[in-house]
Scaffold this active site. Structure first.
Site, short mmCIF file in Angstrom:
data_model
loop_
_atom_site.label_atom_id
_atom_site.label_comp_id
_atom_site.label_asym_id
_atom_site.label_seq_id
_atom_site.Cartn_x
_atom_site.Cartn_y
_atom_site.Cartn_z
N HIS A 69 6.18 3.13 1.14
CA HIS A 69 6.03 1.67 1.17
C HIS A 69 5.87 1.16 2.60
O HIS A 69 5.16 0.20 2.84
CB HIS A 69 7.21 0.99 0.48
CG HIS A 69 7.16 1.07 -1.01
ND1 HIS A 69 7.42 0.00 -1.84
CD2 HIS A 69 6.86 2.10 -1.84
CE1 HIS A 69 7.28 0.37 -3.10
NE2 HIS A 69 6.96 1.64 -3.14
N ASP A 70 6.55 1.81 3.53
CA ASP A 70 6.41 1.40 4.92
C ASP A 70 4.96 1.64 5.38
O ASP A 70 4.30 0.74 5.90
CB ASP A 70 7.38 2.19 5.82
CG ASP A 70 7.41 1.63 7.24
OD1 ASP A 70 7.09 0.44 7.42
OD2 ASP A 70 7.78 2.38 8.16
N VAL A 73 1.90 -0.56 4.01
CA VAL A 73 1.87 -1.98 4.33
C VAL A 73 1.99 -2.12 5.85
O VAL A 73 3.03 -1.82 6.42
CB VAL A 73 3.02 -2.73 3.63
CG1 VAL A 73 2.86 -4.23 3.79
CG2 VAL A 73 3.08 -2.36 2.15
N HIS A 195 6.68 12.06 -7.43
CA HIS A 195 7.32 11.61 -8.65
C HIS A 195 8.02 12.74 -9.39
O HIS A 195 8.40 12.58 -10.54
CB HIS A 195 6.31 10.88 -9.54
CG HIS A 195 5.84 9.59 -8.93
ND1 HIS A 195 4.74 8.89 -9.37
CD2 HIS A 195 6.35 8.86 -7.89
CE1 HIS A 195 4.58 7.79 -8.62
NE2 HIS A 195 5.54 7.75 -7.72
C1 HEM Z 1 -0.25 6.87 -6.39
C2 HEM Z 1 0.23 5.66 -6.42
C3 HEM Z 1 1.67 5.37 -6.68
C4 HEM Z 1 2.15 4.50 -7.58
C5 HEM Z 1 1.34 3.59 -8.49
C6 HEM Z 1 3.59 4.56 -7.52
C7 HEM Z 1 4.44 3.79 -8.28
C8 HEM Z 1 5.81 3.95 -8.34
C9 HEM Z 1 6.68 3.17 -9.17
C10 HEM Z 1 6.28 2.01 -10.06
C11 HEM Z 1 7.93 3.68 -9.02
C12 HEM Z 1 9.20 3.24 -9.74
C13 HEM Z 1 9.84 2.08 -9.08
C14 HEM Z 1 10.98 1.61 -9.92
O1 HEM Z 1 10.74 1.15 -11.02
O2 HEM Z 1 12.12 1.68 -9.48
C15 HEM Z 1 7.85 4.76 -8.09
C16 HEM Z 1 8.90 5.52 -7.68
C17 HEM Z 1 8.82 6.45 -6.68
N1 HEM Z 1 7.72 6.74 -5.92
FE1 HEM Z 1 5.82 6.18 -6.32
N2 HEM Z 1 3.96 5.49 -6.60
C18 HEM Z 1 2.83 6.01 -6.04
C19 HEM Z 1 2.75 6.92 -5.02
C20 HEM Z 1 3.86 7.40 -4.35
C21 HEM Z 1 3.81 8.10 -3.10
C22 HEM Z 1 2.55 8.35 -2.28
C23 HEM Z 1 5.10 8.44 -2.80
C24 HEM Z 1 5.65 9.17 -1.61
C25 HEM Z 1 4.95 9.79 -0.71
C26 HEM Z 1 5.93 7.96 -3.89
C27 HEM Z 1 7.28 8.18 -4.00
C28 HEM Z 1 8.07 7.68 -5.00
C29 HEM Z 1 9.46 8.06 -5.21
C30 HEM Z 1 10.21 9.13 -4.47
C31 HEM Z 1 9.93 7.27 -6.26
C32 HEM Z 1 11.36 7.26 -6.85
C33 HEM Z 1 12.16 6.21 -6.11
C34 HEM Z 1 13.59 6.09 -6.55
O3 HEM Z 1 14.15 6.97 -7.20
O4 HEM Z 1 14.20 5.07 -6.18
N3 HEM Z 1 5.15 7.31 -4.78
N4 HEM Z 1 6.54 4.91 -7.68
#
Ligand code: HEM
Ligand SMILES: *[C@@H]1O[C@H](CO)[C@@H](O)[C@H](O)[C@H]1NC(C)=O
Ligand SMILES: *[C@@H]1O[C@H](CO)[C@@H](O)[C@H](O)[C@H]1NC(C)=O
Length: 327
Positions: A69-70, A73, A195
């Protein structure tokens, strides 16, 4: 003649420049940036992350997500850490903020680093290091984090909304969003593997269960059995329940995310849609069969992501407190 030889000298120098500066990437980051100015910085961050992970292994995922996220943006400039000010909503208070967490880890690491070497190490670098350290502590790969980022002074909720992909994004749009950040479809496939750890709030997927196209239907790309399970965890209208992204393996960084995508159990539309184009589909299948390929590519793509729009040299500042710009 003199002119020609100085031109030749220029040519030779120009050819050598890339060699001389090889250790520093195009954005001016390099591995071990604090080697002389704060030799303990990376160890301090690692020990701080380790102490939090020892208490709660799920903290690694929010740290990884924070770096994403950092970087997406305004570049990796620590803007995600800034608090809102009177009349101005910061990134962390934007709608895609629900998942954001781990700020206490960053603040603790920053305080410890400041005690060792005040005013030297940026918050943006601490985020990048903590993301890697968390992944390692969840049994994932390691990679050499480049450092030398400086902190920005602006954070805006509307920019977070505009730059972060929603979980309902389709492949063509996902590729476009990544391309705008200098990342390829291959990076998209590898980084989506994040994920494999973490949690998700039901509002990021309930539409797929109950009303995918607005006709009370289910997303056909979602396994019916898994949809049934998710329905039991998140009844209609429930927008806040939390489920594991990769059930049973939520604190283990492995290739099971890819196996789930193949089984049509990727929790987001943005996970499922990776199967819709050859480049990303081929990588999804490749990674299910090869931890080493996934780990290698993930590290390479993380280094790329970590260099998006960074502030280096005299730009930006080294924040004293990660949530506040310097006075
Ligand atoms: C490809 C596009 C991506 C989309 C649409 C996306 C979307 C999301 C969403 C909606 C969540 C859940 C948020 C929640 O409901 O709490 C999530 C969680 C997460 N995302 Fe993604 N993400 C993407 C790419 C990435 C990338 C590039 C990374 C890291 C390099 C990442 C790392 C994570 C991690 C580690 C979580 C779990 C966070 C937690 O447990 O609090 N995501 N992501
Ligand atoms: C997320 O942002 C909204 C405004 O878009 C805000 O009302 C909410 O408190 C924020 N949530 C968190 C957890 O910061
Ligand atoms: C499904 O979505 C449509 C269009 O967005 C909306 O009009 C309808 O009220 C929704 N149905 C339910 C049960 O939420």
């Amino acid at each position: 003649m003199a002119l020609r030889s100085s031109f030749l000298t220029f040519l030779v120098c120009a050819a050598l420049l890339p060699v001389l500066f090889k250790a520093v990437d195009a954005q001016g980051l390099k591995v071990g940036f604090y080697k002389k100015t704060c030799p303990k910085a990376e160890t301090i961050v690692r020990q701080t992350v380790a102490s939090f992970v020892a208490k709660d292994a799920t903290v690694a995922a929010p740290l990884l997500s924070l770096h994403f996220h950092d970087c997406f943006v305004r570049g990796c400039d620590g803007s995600v850490l800034l608090d809102s000010t009177k009349g101005h909503l910061a990134e962390k208070d934007a709608t895609p903020n629900l998942s954001l967490d781990g700020f206490d880890v960053i603040d603790t690491a920053k305080a410890a680093v400041e005690a060792a070497c005040p005013g030297v190490v940026s918050c943006a670098d601490i985020v990048a290091l903590a993301a890697r350290d968390g992944v390692v502590l969840n049994n994932g790969p390691s990679w050499q984090v480049e450092t030398g980022r400086r902190d920005g002074r602006v954070s805006s909720a509307s920019e977070a909304v505009a730059n972060l992909p929603s979980p309902f994004t389709e492949i063509s749009e996902l590729k476009a969003i990544f391309a705008r950040k200098g990342l390829s479809a291959e990076d998209l496939a590898a980084l989506s593997g994040s994920h494999t750890i973490g949690n998700v709030h039901s509002n990021a997927f309930t539409k797929r269960l109950y009303n995918f196209t607005g006709k009370g239907d289910r997303d056909p790309s979602l396994s019916p059995a898994y949809a049934q399970k998710l329905r039991s965890q998140c009844p209609r209208g429930d927008e806040t329940s939390i489920v594991e992204m990769d059930p049973g393996s939520a604190v283990r960084f492995d290739t099971s995310y890819y196996a789930r995508v193949v089984d049509r159990k990727g929790i987001f539309r943005s996970d499922a849609t990776l199967l819709q184009e050859k480049v990303t589909r081929d990588l999804v299948y490749q990674y299910t069969g090869s931890t080493s390929d996934f780990f290698h590519d993930f590290g390479v793509s993380m280094i790329k992501m970590g260099s998006i729009g960074v502030l280096t040299g005299a730009r930006g500042e080294i924040r004293k407190h990660c949530a506040l710009v310097n006075a």
